[in-house]
Design a protein around this motif. Structure first.
Motif, PDB file in Angstrom:
ATOM      1  N   ASP A  76      17.689   2.318  -1.071  1.00  0.00           N
ATOM      2  CA  ASP A  76      16.874   2.924  -2.437  1.00  0.00           C
ATOM      3  C   ASP A  76      15.567   1.838  -1.899  1.00  0.00           C
ATOM      4  OD1 ASP A  76      18.938   4.265  -3.313  1.00  0.00           O
ATOM      5  OD2 ASP A  76      19.645   2.917  -4.943  1.00  0.00           O
ATOM      6  N   ASP A  77      15.638   0.569  -1.942  1.00  0.00           N
ATOM      7  CA  ASP A  77      14.468  -0.229  -1.721  1.00  0.00           C
ATOM      8  C   ASP A  77      13.448   0.174  -0.789  1.00  0.00           C
ATOM      9  OD1 ASP A  77      15.423  -1.687  -3.977  1.00  0.00           O
ATOM     10  OD2 ASP A  77      16.121  -3.285  -2.689  1.00  0.00           O
ATOM     11  N   ASN A  78      14.028   0.561   0.555  1.00  0.00           N
ATOM     12  CA  ASN A  78      13.103   0.946   1.503  1.00  0.00           C
ATOM     13  C   ASN A  78      12.440   2.369   1.234  1.00  0.00           C
ATOM     14  OD1 ASN A  78      13.722  -1.151   2.760  1.00  0.00           O
ATOM     15  ND2 ASN A  78      15.045  -0.097   4.434  1.00  0.00           N
ATOM     16  N   ARG A  79      13.297   3.472   0.435  1.00  0.00           N
ATOM     17  CA  ARG A  79      12.732   4.469   0.184  1.00  0.00           C
ATOM     18  C   ARG A  79      11.507   4.625  -0.846  1.00  0.00           C
ATOM     19  NH1 ARG A  79      17.163   6.301  -1.092  1.00  0.00           N
ATOM     20  NH2 ARG A  79      17.055   6.504  -3.188  1.00  0.00           N
ATOM     21  N   LEU A  81       9.649   1.812  -1.297  1.00  0.00           N
ATOM     22  CA  LEU A  81       8.680   1.251  -0.541  1.00  0.00           C
ATOM     23  C   LEU A  81       7.788   2.113  -0.108  1.00  0.00           C
ATOM     24  CD1 LEU A  81       6.956  -1.125  -0.198  1.00  0.00           C
ATOM     25  CD2 LEU A  81       8.682  -1.714   1.608  1.00  0.00           C
ATOM     26  N   LEU A  82       8.621   2.879   0.750  1.00  0.00           N
ATOM     27  CA  LEU A  82       7.737   4.286   1.455  1.00  0.00           C
ATOM     28  C   LEU A  82       7.216   4.900   0.900  1.00  0.00           C
ATOM     29  CD1 LEU A  82      10.446   5.030   4.090  1.00  0.00           C
ATOM     30  CD2 LEU A  82       8.471   4.131   4.793  1.00  0.00           C
ATOM     31  N   ARG A  83       7.597   5.345  -0.374  1.00  0.00           N
ATOM     32  CA  ARG A  83       6.978   6.438  -1.312  1.00  0.00           C
ATOM     33  C   ARG A  83       5.783   5.850  -1.850  1.00  0.00           C
ATOM     34  NH1 ARG A  83       6.726   6.376  -6.630  1.00  0.00           N
ATOM     35  NH2 ARG A  83       8.577   5.072  -6.805  1.00  0.00           N
ATOM     36  N   LEU A  84       5.823   4.448  -2.092  1.00  0.00           N
ATOM     37  CA  LEU A  84       4.682   3.436  -3.111  1.00  0.00           C
ATOM     38  C   LEU A  84       3.148   3.749  -1.775  1.00  0.00           C
ATOM     39  CD1 LEU A  84       6.500   1.005  -5.087  1.00  0.00           C
ATOM     40  CD2 LEU A  84       5.268   3.050  -5.769  1.00  0.00           C
ATOM     41  N   MET A  85       3.713   3.311  -0.459  1.00  0.00           N
ATOM     42  CA  MET A  85       2.774   3.060   0.184  1.00  0.00           C
ATOM     43  C   MET A  85       1.990   4.449   0.720  1.00  0.00           C
ATOM     44  SD  MET A  85       4.839   0.660   3.276  1.00  0.00           S
ATOM     45  CE  MET A  85       4.888  -0.815   3.271  1.00  0.00           C
ATOM     46  N   LEU A  86       3.070   5.340   0.898  1.00  0.00           N
ATOM     47  CA  LEU A  86       2.285   6.814   0.996  1.00  0.00           C
ATOM     48  C   LEU A  86       1.750   7.367  -0.148  1.00  0.00           C
ATOM     49  CD1 LEU A  86       5.408   8.257   2.958  1.00  0.00           C
ATOM     50  CD2 LEU A  86       3.090   7.626   3.880  1.00  0.00           C
ATOM     51  N   VAL A 215       4.942  -5.151  14.623  1.00  0.00           N
ATOM     52  CA  VAL A 215       6.058  -5.217  13.880  1.00  0.00           C
ATOM     53  C   VAL A 215       5.677  -6.777  12.991  1.00  0.00           C
ATOM     54  CG1 VAL A 215       8.500  -5.999  13.432  1.00  0.00           C
ATOM     55  CG2 VAL A 215       7.831  -4.369  15.349  1.00  0.00           C
ATOM     56  N   PRO A 216       5.052  -6.446  11.734  1.00  0.00           N
ATOM     57  CA  PRO A 216       4.568  -7.862  11.085  1.00  0.00           C
ATOM     58  C   PRO A 216       5.646  -8.300  10.610  1.00  0.00           C
ATOM     59  CG  PRO A 216       3.991  -5.896  10.002  1.00  0.00           C
ATOM     60  CD  PRO A 216       4.662  -5.266  11.173  1.00  0.00           C
ATOM     61  N   ASN A 217       5.558  -9.371   9.690  1.00  0.00           N
ATOM     62  CA  ASN A 217       6.448 -10.139   9.072  1.00  0.00           C
ATOM     63  C   ASN A 217       6.839  -9.726   7.727  1.00  0.00           C
ATOM     64  OD1 ASN A 217       7.227 -11.931  11.242  1.00  0.00           O
ATOM     65  ND2 ASN A 217       5.511 -12.943  10.667  1.00  0.00           N
ATOM     66  N   ASP A 218       6.256  -8.744   7.279  1.00  0.00           N
ATOM     67  CA  ASP A 218       6.264  -8.208   5.956  1.00  0.00           C
ATOM     68  C   ASP A 218       6.428  -6.736   5.716  1.00  0.00           C
ATOM     69  OD1 ASP A 218       3.186  -7.329   4.641  1.00  0.00           O
ATOM     70  OD2 ASP A 218       3.617  -8.086   6.686  1.00  0.00           O
ATOM     71  N   GLY A 219       7.167  -6.204   4.622  1.00  0.00           N
ATOM     72  CA  GLY A 219       7.062  -4.961   4.447  1.00  0.00           C
ATOM     73  C   GLY A 219       8.708  -4.535   4.418  1.00  0.00           C
ATOM     74  N   ALA A 220       9.089  -3.214   4.518  1.00  0.00           N
ATOM     75  CA  ALA A 220      10.420  -2.778   4.638  1.00  0.00           C
ATOM     76  C   ALA A 220      11.083  -3.208   5.687  1.00  0.00           C
ATOM     77  CB  ALA A 220      10.498  -1.264   4.634  1.00  0.00           C
ATOM     78  N   GLN A 221      12.476  -3.456   5.377  1.00  0.00           N
ATOM     79  CA  GLN A 221      13.615  -3.850   6.293  1.00  0.00           C
ATOM     80  C   GLN A 221      14.861  -3.122   6.035  1.00  0.00           C
ATOM     81  OE1 GLN A 221      14.011  -8.109   7.004  1.00  0.00           O
ATOM     82  NE2 GLN A 221      12.168  -8.633   5.997  1.00  0.00           N
ATOM     83  N   GLY A 222      15.600  -3.199   7.120  1.00  0.00           N
ATOM     84  CA  GLY A 222      16.956  -2.605   6.753  1.00  0.00           C
ATOM     85  C   GLY A 222      17.152  -1.666   7.791  1.00  0.00           C
TER      86      GLY A 222
END
Length: 222
Positions: A76-79, A81-86, A215-222
């Motif tokens: 859920d968190d990754n999904r 985050l992807l939605r907010l970024m896009l 591959v930075p050190n921030d952003g989505a993980q999992g």
């Protein structure tokens, strides 16, 4: 308006000149007819111009519509985050949680780009890609693999399987948007080329390689 033509008026016409209906009319009447004809022509030109403007506005509206992105991500968190970024980049985004939901949503309304997590329950990204490529409705939709596996062999495997690009978690918003933009530009160029020369790929897919993103050190993980 009543028009009276006398025998005397007819007798004044040269016998060598072909008799035209307009020649029988008084000068003022002929002038009035020319004005009416000119007005009708102007009215037709204005109608054509309005129709052309309407078509142009419709095309411009279609051009300004945001690209449609369909996400398949089980976390859920990754999904989110992807939605907010896009969405912050101006895209229209829909979400699904596994491969089955993805296929159903893509068939119901084919998107412009698919973002597919490779490791999902029920039906993973690999299986979803095979079904998408086998369906005439979705076989040409560009697909981006999203995964935490950053090895070069994983990237090569994904591209060989039919993914158009490969991004690794965690990623920055700018990297994700750039990957999507590259895919959209490539898809538009392919459409223009096929429309120009009438050629198609064998399965309708648009295999492209946008490269493995940093591959930075921030952003989505999992």
């Amino acid at each position: 308006m009543w028009i009276q033509i006398t025998a005397q008026a007819l007798s004044t016409l040269p016998s060598s000149v072909p008799l035209r209906p307009s020649a029988l009319l008084p000068p003022l009447t002929r002038s009035a007819l020319r004005v009416i004809t000119t007005r009708n022509a102007v009215s037709r030109r204005r109608s054509l111009a309005r129709a052309h403007t309407s078509q142009l506005n419709f095309c411009l509206t279609k051009m300004k519509m945001p690209a449609r992105i369909l996400i398949a991500e089980d976390f859920d968190d990754n999904r989110e985050l992807l939605r907010l970024m896009l969405e912050s980049a101006g895209y229209s985004v829909r979400e699904t949680r596994d491969g089955h939901e993805l296929i159903e949503a893509a068939r119901a309304e084919p998107p412009d780009v698919l973002l597919i997590d490779l490791s999902m329950p029920n039906l993973d990204g690999w299986g979803a890609l095979r079904e998408l490529r086998a369906d005439a409705l979705t076989c040409s939709v560009p697909c981006i693999a999203v995964t935490a596996f950053a090895a070069e062999l994983d990237r090569e495997r994904a591209l060989a399987a039919g993914f158009d690009a490969y991004v690794t978690k965690p990623f920055r918003s700018a990297d994700l948007v750039e990957a999507v933009e590259q895919i959209l530009r490539a898809a538009r160029n392919d459409q223009h080329t096929r429309a120009h020369d009438g050629t198609h790929t064998q399965d309708g897919s648009h295999a492209r390689d946008s490269g493995n993103l940093p591959v930075p050190n921030d952003g989505a993980q999992g």
